[in-house]
Design an enzyme around this catalytic site. Structure first.
Site, PDB file in Angstrom:
ATOM      1  CB  SER A  23      -1.019   6.158   7.226  1.00 22.37           C
ATOM      2  OG  SER A  23      -0.403   5.261   8.136  1.00 22.37           O
TER       3      SER A  23
ATOM      4  CE  LYS B 132       0.753   1.758   8.794  1.00 26.81           C
ATOM      5  NZ  LYS B 132       0.111   2.303   7.575  1.00 26.81           N
TER       6      LYS B 132
ATOM      7  CB  SER C 220      -0.914   0.005   1.232  1.00 29.24           C
ATOM      8  OG  SER C 220      -0.166   0.315   2.398  1.00 29.24           O
TER       9      SER C 220
ATOM     10  CB  SER D 294       0.388   3.598   4.605  1.00 31.39           C
ATOM     11  OG  SER D 294       1.319   2.566   4.855  1.00 31.39           O
TER      12      SER D 294
END
Length: 279
Positions: free
Chosen positions: A227, A120, A41, A43
């Site tokens: 996110s 992250k 993705s 994010s």
């Protein structure tokens, strides 16, 4: 004739042994040292792009039950959770040969609810107070500085195996158009700097005060408006605070990157992202 059949039987057995040994070696290597990770993705744009293929350094923070892989093959009805393999390491939020993560690290961790692997940036350490005000992080009552850095541009087209479409600050641009996001350079108190992207004002740009519990960490994506991260503390299924034992490893190096729908489509590989460090 019987001798020939016996040789064939022995050959098959040796082949099976070789495959089993190879899988065991690969499993041990993946569990103890480096885990491959494919970015699904957007994010973490622009630090990480959809289609980046990297190895996660598992030695950075030591080992817990989350260091073992989950084996999920829905087409074959296989769903073996990491806790079923390394459950003996679970339950006390500690690690073997544990190392402390540093603020600003890009970390792969196990989602506290779903058990899926997420990636992250580490923003908050145990005991930190964090608030987001107008898109800016207030860390322990001090604003984290952001300096305008122009824009991030990409083509509005489906990306990755999931065919995701990017969100654009310049509205609906249409297929093949230039999708623009605002970009700033954010610098944490320990000097770690990285680009963050902004699309538009939204609820996650204004939050209450989060106090990170002991033994837990607070993560955010660099592509702030796209996110699902620790800002979703009160949301069912949200990431929230991540326990120490859920950390899998640190993302250090992008091996290569594919802009296409498959990593095997070598003609779509991004030549400027081979062996690129993650900052």
């Amino acid at each position: 004739m019987a001798e020939t059949e016996e040789k064939k039987g022995n050959s098959i057995i040796e082949t099976i042994k070789t495959v089993v040994y190879a899988l065991l070696i690969a499993g041990v290597f993946r569990t103890l040292f480096f885990q491959p990770f494919w970015i699904p993705s957007g994010s973490m744009k622009q630090t990480l792009l959809i289609g980046d293929f990297l190895f996660v350094n598992k030695m950075a923070y030591g080992y817990s039950y989350a260091s073992c892989p989950s084996i999920i093959l829905p087409n074959f009805g296989i769903n073996i959770d990491a806790k079923n393999i390394c459950g003996f390491l679970d339950g006390d939020n500690t690690r073997i040969w544990g190392g402390e993560p540093e603020r600003g690290d890009v970390v792969v961790f196990r989602h506290p609810v779903s058990g899926r692997d997420y990636i992250k940036r580490l923003i908050g350490l145990p005991g930190d107070k964090i608030q987001i005000t107008d898109g800016q992080i207030i860390l322990n009552d001090t604003p984290v500085p952001q300096v305008d850095d122009g824009t991030f541009e990409e083509i509005y087209a489906r990306q990755g195996s999931q065919g995701l479409l990017p969100a654009c600050a310049n509205g609906a641009v249409g297929q093949g158009g230039v999708c623009v996001k605002e970009r700033a350079i954010e610098t944490l108190p320990n000097g770690v700097s990285y680009p963050v992207l902004n699309i538009r004002g939204q609820a996650s740009d204004r939050t209450g005060v989060y106090t990170v519990p002991e033994g837990h960490y607070f993560f955010m994506g660099d592509n702030r408006d796209n996110s699902s991260d620790s800002r979703l503390v009160q949301v069912a299924g949200g990431v929230g605070y991540v326990p120490y034992e859920n950390l899998i490893g640190r993302a250090d190096l992008i091996m290569f990157s594919s802009a296409g729908r498959s990593m095997l489509a070598f003609w779509t590989w991004r030549g400027d992202r081979f062996f690129k460090g993650v900052e």
